[in-house]
Design a protein around this motif. Structure first.
Motif, PDB file in Angstrom:
ATOM      1  N   UNK A  54       0.744  -1.024  -0.175  1.00 29.37           N
ATOM      2  CA  UNK A  54       0.520   0.005  -0.094  1.00 29.37           C
ATOM      3  C   UNK A  54       1.161   0.946  -0.190  1.00 29.37           C
ATOM      4  N   UNK A  55       1.708   1.104   0.918  1.00 26.37           N
ATOM      5  CA  UNK A  55       2.589   2.614   1.042  1.00 26.37           C
ATOM      6  C   UNK A  55       4.081   2.234  -0.518  1.00 26.37           C
ATOM      7  N   UNK A  56       4.172   1.441  -0.573  1.00 27.81           N
ATOM      8  CA  UNK A  56       4.659   1.633  -2.454  1.00 27.81           C
ATOM      9  C   UNK A  56       3.496   1.714  -3.263  1.00 27.81           C
ATOM     10  N   UNK A  57       2.928   1.395  -3.749  1.00 26.79           N
ATOM     11  CA  UNK A  57       1.714   2.203  -4.287  1.00 26.79           C
ATOM     12  C   UNK A  57       1.486   3.632  -3.861  1.00 26.79           C
ATOM     13  N   UNK A  58       1.310   3.790  -2.391  1.00 30.78           N
ATOM     14  CA  UNK A  58       0.476   5.635  -2.156  1.00 30.78           C
ATOM     15  C   UNK A  58       2.947   6.129  -2.652  1.00 30.78           C
ATOM     16  N   UNK A  59       3.352   6.132  -2.772  1.00 35.02           N
ATOM     17  CA  UNK A  59       4.071   6.609  -3.078  1.00 35.02           C
ATOM     18  C   UNK A  59       5.207   6.595  -4.340  1.00 35.02           C
ATOM     19  N   UNK A  60       4.943   5.464  -5.165  1.00 36.74           N
ATOM     20  CA  UNK A  60       4.586   5.448  -6.956  1.00 36.74           C
ATOM     21  C   UNK A  60       3.958   6.804  -7.604  1.00 36.74           C
ATOM     22  N   UNK A  61       2.273   6.067  -7.105  1.00 35.97           N
ATOM     23  CA  UNK A  61       1.386   8.003  -7.584  1.00 35.97           C
ATOM     24  C   UNK A  61       1.606   8.899  -7.170  1.00 35.97           C
ATOM     25  N   UNK A  62       2.615   9.035  -5.696  1.00 30.81           N
ATOM     26  CA  UNK A  62       2.202  11.075  -5.827  1.00 30.81           C
ATOM     27  C   UNK A  62       3.925  10.822  -6.343  1.00 30.81           C
ATOM     28  N   UNK A  63       4.475   9.997  -6.720  1.00 32.94           N
ATOM     29  CA  UNK A  63       6.178  10.528  -7.881  1.00 32.94           C
ATOM     30  C   UNK A  63       5.476  10.398  -9.387  1.00 32.94           C
ATOM     31  N   UNK A  64       4.571   9.688  -9.915  1.00 29.88           N
ATOM     32  CA  UNK A  64       4.219   9.585 -11.303  1.00 29.88           C
ATOM     33  C   UNK A  64       3.537  10.575 -11.536  1.00 29.88           C
ATOM     34  N   UNK A  65       2.262  10.989  -9.958  1.00 29.34           N
ATOM     35  CA  UNK A  65       2.071  12.483 -10.417  1.00 29.34           C
ATOM     36  C   UNK A  65       2.804  13.774 -10.297  1.00 29.34           C
TER      37      UNK A  65
END
Length: 652
Positions: free
Chosen positions: A261-272
């Motif tokens: 979950x935290x990896x996905x959120x970190x990846x989503x924030x980085x992509x955005x």
């Protein structure tokens, strides 16, 4: 506005109907309804082919396709399945019908009416079968995502047991006996049996198909699609994480899902972040290298959709992270609906941004160069209609996702259209006033207009009202219907000519020769003045060309506001002056330029008057004295005084 939207949505949901249950009724009637027998003599050679039985394999294929479509509708729109207001089964009315049938069976059995008892038993079983079908599909709609094969198999088997409990052999024998009879009870018995047979046959076939194809109801989550479940299992096998999971089990979590979950959120924030800053800067630099009209529009689109794309990536990352946290259970339908509504809103916003840039950054900016008469309010109207269309489509898509029958909604709007029109009569009249203003071309945004009650510059022509800025800087709102039906002056509808009109007073002491010479010089000065409009100075070819395109038999000068009249004449002998009429038009219609030209004309007229020895007259009164009349009057006064002294002697 929010309250109005909520009320309209609530009214819309009142008309919600279930397309899912319409599909169930359609399948039953297509494949399981009794076929009306047609006498052989009635079948002609021409339609003999149509009367033949359909090919069995083709019918099975069509039925399977319908079953698949039914399952797809159940998965995509579970709200429709749970709707009690449908064309197949209503729990409230069915409860009353069941109680009535049970009571009637008891009474008929007591009095020995076996035929009536049999009829009502068939009707009761038909109601119970429909109820089982309804509750079976509702159970699937509620829990198909979390249901494994064993649970599905148990549910199917329980429904099959119900079907086996129906004494179809007994009912079939009774049906064959009463089928030839024409009395009321026999006819009703036949109808009840055929209806019961239709429902049981459909339910039995669907249960068999679903039991043979349980994978049709397997839930395919985003976690499984991206194979994150395998990664979660590997993480949980780590010894440290396995120990921590013993404590996390009380909150129904594990380290594998938390880490992902935290990896996905970190990846989503980085992509955005990369989209919002890095990708935006790169694309902007590429666009600015060869800036032209298309690139300006692309740049406007890029600026407009930058933030929505940022939010879209974050929302998708949060949805995927939520799926991981809930795994293996699916996300709730309400949460899925919220994400769907958010994606629709982002998509509608992006579409509106693109439409805005297309109109204002391309059509308006560059179209005005070719057509300077392009109506801004017409563009605003078309733009508003397109935006409303986009929002309406997005709203309808959301309603379909919620299970609302759009066909029923549109039909209900047609029925209530008259009431809405009566309630919004003034609003509609103002909207049609807008159309009249646009198509009559009576005034446009930026025009200086004057009516009996208001004067000023038109700021904006809206759907309901027109906003006018007065010259003392007040903003006035006028309904469109009022302006459309009120006589008004449009001072901006003139191409050439802003009037200068004055009466010039000359004293009566002026000589006729000097006055005539001054008239000629003033007229010559106005004719040669560069700011005064004369036919020789105005090129009307462009206006005549436009008039020919329109092909209307009208005065060109009056239609487009071209005035070149020049009059300088002795007008009248007034009480205290000889008045000269000066009537002419400037080439410009701009107020400040008109004032400058008028000032220059006045100064030149003053110079001409001085050069010809003429004086400006002003209001005055002349008093004339007659010497003989004054002397005679004085003598009369003196003689009158002498007589009075003689008549009255002096006092002692």
């Amino acid at each position: 506005m929010k309250r109005l939207l909520f009320i309209s949505l609530a009214v819309t949901l009142l008309f919600a109907a279930s397309q899912f249950w319409d599909k169930v009724v359609e399948i039953e009637k297509s494949f399981y309804a009794p076929v009306t027998q047609v006498p052989a003599a009635a079948v002609s050679e021409k339609n003999a082919t149509l009367a033949r039985p359909q090919d069995a394999s083709s019918m099975v294929d069509r039925r399977v396709a319908q079953f698949n479509q039914l399952i797809a509708m159940l998965k995509e729109r579970p709200y429709e399945v749970k709707s009690a207001d449908n064309s197949f089964f209503n729990p409230a009315s069915a409860k009353k019908e069941r109680a009535k049938l049970i009571a009637r069976i008891g009474v008929n059995r007591e009095y020995g009416y076996d035929a009536a008892v049999l009829r009502d038993r068939m009707a009761l079983k038909a109601v119970e079968t429909k109820e089982h079908i309804f509750r079976f599909f509702v159970r699937l709609a509620d829990g198909w995502t979390a249901m494994d094969d064993e649970e599905l198999k148990a549910l199917i088997e329980s429904e099959r047991n119900f079907l086996r409990s129906i004494p179809m052999s007994e009912f079939s024998s009774a049906y064959e006996k009463v089928k030839p009879l024409q009395d009321k009870i026999s006819v009703q018995t036949v109808q009840n049996y055929l209806e019961l047979k239709m429902h049981t046959a459909f339910f039995s076939d669907f249960l068999s198909y679903l039991a043979s194809n349980p994978s049709l109801l397997h839930y395919r989550s985003l976690t499984a699609m991206f194979k994150l479940d395998e990664i979660i299992e590997k993480i949980n096998t780590v010894e440290l994480f396995a120990k921590l999971n013993t404590y996390l089990r009380y909150v129904r979590l594990d380290m594998g899902r938390i880490i992902i979950f935290f990896l996905i959120m970190l990846l989503a924030w980085g992509a955005s972040f990369a989209i919002y800053y890095r990708l935006y800067a790169f694309l902007k630099m590429q666009i600015l290298k060869k800036r032209d009209r298309i690139d300006e529009m692309l740049l406007a689109n890029l600026d407009g959709i930058r933030k929505p794309l940022y939010l879209l990536v974050l929302a998708f990352g949060f949805e995927l992270g939520l799926e991981v946290l809930l795994y293996p259970k699916p996300m709730t339908q309400s949460a899925g609906l919220i994400f769907y509504a958010f994606y629709l809103a982002i998509g509608a916003y992006i579409a509106i941004v693109i439409i805005d840039s297309l109109f204002f950054d391309y059509l308006v900016k560059h179209g005005e160069l070719k057509n300077r008469q392009m109506r801004q309010e017409l563009i605003n109207l078309v733009l508003s209609i397109l935006k409303i269309t986009v929002v309406t489509i997005a709203l309808f898509m959301l309603l379909v996702k919620m299970g609302v029958n759009i066909t029923g909604l549109l039909a209900s709007l047609g029925i209530g259209g008259l009431a809405i029109a009566l309630a919004a009569q003034s609003t509609l009249s103002n909207f049609f006033g807008l159309l009249k203003i646009i198509f009559d071309n009576s005034f446009s945004q930026g025009d200086w207009i004057e009516t009996k009650d208001v004067e000023g510059t038109v700021v904006e022509i809206g759907f309901i009202s027109t906003f006018i800025r007065t010259f003392d800087n007040a903003l006035i709102t006028v309904p469109n219907a009022t302006l459309a039906n009120t006589p008004l002056k449009n001072w901006s509808k003139r191409t050439v000519g802003r009037r200068i009109k004055m009466h010039l007073g000359v004293t009566y002491g002026a000589s006729r020769e000097d006055l005539t010479r001054a008239l000629e010089e003033i007229k010559e000065m106005l004719s040669e003045h560069p700011g005064i409009a004369t036919p020789q100075k105005i090129d009307t070819r462009y206006i005549q060309k436009r008039s020919k395109k329109e092909k209307k038999l009208v005065s060109v000068e009056d239609k487009y506001g071209v005035k070149t009249t020049l009059l300088v004449y002795l007008d009248e002998f007034a009480d205290s002056s000889v008045n000269i009429l000066i009537y002419t038009f400037t080439k410009t219609t701009n107020w400040e330029e008109w004032l400058q030209i008028k000032q220059d004309v006045l100064l030149k007229i003053w110079e001409i008057m001085e050069r010809n020895g003429l004086d400006f007259a002003f209001p005055s009164e002349s008093l004339y004295f007659d010497p003989e009349n004054i002397e005679k009057s004085f003598k009369n006064i003196v003689s009158g005084s002498s007589r009075k002294e003689a008549d009255f002697p002096a006092r002692s």
